[in-house]
Enzyme design. Structure first.
Site, PDB file in Angstrom:
ATOM      1  N   GLU A  47      -5.882   8.321  -1.012  1.00 35.62           N
ATOM      2  CA  GLU A  47      -7.057   9.169  -1.214  1.00 35.62           C
ATOM      3  C   GLU A  47      -8.373   8.385  -1.179  1.00 35.62           C
ATOM      4  O   GLU A  47      -9.445   8.977  -1.079  1.00 35.62           O
ATOM      5  CB  GLU A  47      -6.952   9.907  -2.553  1.00 35.62           C
ATOM      6  CG  GLU A  47      -5.876  10.989  -2.595  1.00 35.62           C
ATOM      7  CD  GLU A  47      -6.190  12.191  -1.714  1.00 35.62           C
ATOM      8  OE1 GLU A  47      -7.350  12.322  -1.286  1.00 35.62           O
ATOM      9  OE2 GLU A  47      -5.269  12.978  -1.449  1.00 35.62           O
ATOM     10  N   GLU A  88      14.850  -0.822  -5.880  1.00 37.30           N
ATOM     11  CA  GLU A  88      14.024  -1.195  -7.027  1.00 37.30           C
ATOM     12  C   GLU A  88      14.606  -2.363  -7.810  1.00 37.30           C
ATOM     13  O   GLU A  88      13.918  -2.999  -8.593  1.00 37.30           O
ATOM     14  CB  GLU A  88      13.844   0.002  -7.963  1.00 37.30           C
ATOM     15  CG  GLU A  88      15.078   0.382  -8.752  1.00 37.30           C
ATOM     16  CD  GLU A  88      14.830   1.546  -9.701  1.00 37.30           C
ATOM     17  OE1 GLU A  88      15.289   1.450 -10.838  1.00 37.30           O
ATOM     18  OE2 GLU A  88      14.177   2.539  -9.293  1.00 37.30           O
TER      19      GLU A  88
END
Length: 303
Positions: free
Chosen positions: A83, A114
């Site tokens: 954004e 992960e």
């Protein structure tokens, strides 16, 4: 610390009969728990402030900000970083996300990735990290190997490190210059940290990026003046921003934006200072991007 001992893995006493509740009772239970998130964030604001001061200094000197995470934590980083260019017209590399499993993991879960601490360091190393950058490791549990590996590598390089977790005395905090441990308590659905934990982290990432960009001069009053007007909605917003700040007519704002290639900052300075596009650009450059200072500059030098 065992996973079962973490606050984020505890059972929530308020939702023990979740499977027997009516729809509205489930919703009320979730809503009541969500209300606790803002208070938990408030408790760590001094830590968030410390991290922002360092991030601002780094970006002002040409450094970059990296979010590192796996699963939901990585996705939150992607959302916030993506954004920044349309909202603040930042270069795409200024705020980046390094996500376990790569960008494809944003849509398709790659949860096994992960657990690889070495990969976290390797993926960050690929971005040519320097001591001028800042790295934020995001992990609700505070013990995810991937962002921990990234933070360990960042410290070796000399980059400033931030650990963002949801448990006290998190493992990742040991490798962070600034530890933000936002304790939201047990989830309504046990261990589902996409809920309160993720909400808290989303709120904090919003604070970090927005406040940093304000401090970098990308906001005037409370308006986006570095917005990249790349579509109809954003172009209309740019026009109305000009109208709000300068009292120009819709037609005047439309006309001046054509002269500035839809850049809002020089358009403001042109209208407020009565100068050309080139003079406005010079004033903005001399003022390090701050619109107020640029307007003062043109009034002083072109009056």
């Amino acid at each position: 610390m065992k996973l079962s001992a973490l606050t984020t893995e505890q059972r929530n006493e308020n939702s023990m009969t979740l499977d027997q509740m009516s729809t509205i009772d489930i919703l009320k239970t979730i809503n009541l728990e969500d209300k606790k998130v803002a208070n938990a964030v408030e408790a760590v604001l001094p830590k968030v402030e410390t991290s922002i001061e360092h991030i601002h200094k780094a970006l002002a000197k040409g450094g970059r900000l990296f979010y590192v995470g796996a699963g939901t934590s990585g996705r939150l980083g992607v959302i916030d970083a993506s954004e920044c260019p349309p909202t603040f017209m930042t270069p795409p590399d200024m705020v980046q996300t390094v996500m376990a499993g790569g960008t494809k993991a944003f849509v398709n879960a790659a949860e096994g990735s992960e657990d690889n601490e070495h990969q976290g360091a390797a993926d960050l190393k690929e971005r040519n990290l320097t001591k001028d950058d800042v790295v934020i490791g995001i992990t609700a549990s505070g013990r995810t190997p991937y962002p921990i590996g990234a933070l360990k590598f960042a410290r070796e390089i000399g980059a400033y490190t931030v650990g963002l977790s949801c448990n006290e005395n998190s493992l990742i905090s040991q490798f962070a210059d600034c530890e933000i441990e936002v304790v939201v308590g047990p989830e309504v659905l046990t261990g589902s940290t996409r809920m309160k934990a993720a909400t808290a982290h989303k709120m904090i990432l919003n604070m970090i990026s927005t406040t940093t960009m304000v401090k970098l001069g990308k906001v005037h009053e409370n308006l986006m003046v570095d917005v990249h007007a790349s579509n109809y909605k954003l172009l209309e917003r740019a026009k109305h921003t000009l109208i709000e700040i300068t009292d120009a007519s819709y037609e005047e704002s439309e006309k001046v934006l054509k002269l500035t290639n839809n850049e809002v900052k020089p358009a403001i300075v042109m209208l407020e200072g009565g100068v050309t596009f080139d003079a406005a650009k010079v004033a903005i450059q001399k003022s390090n991007g701050y619109v107020r200072k640029a307007i003062d500059y043109v009034k002083k030098h072109h009056s």
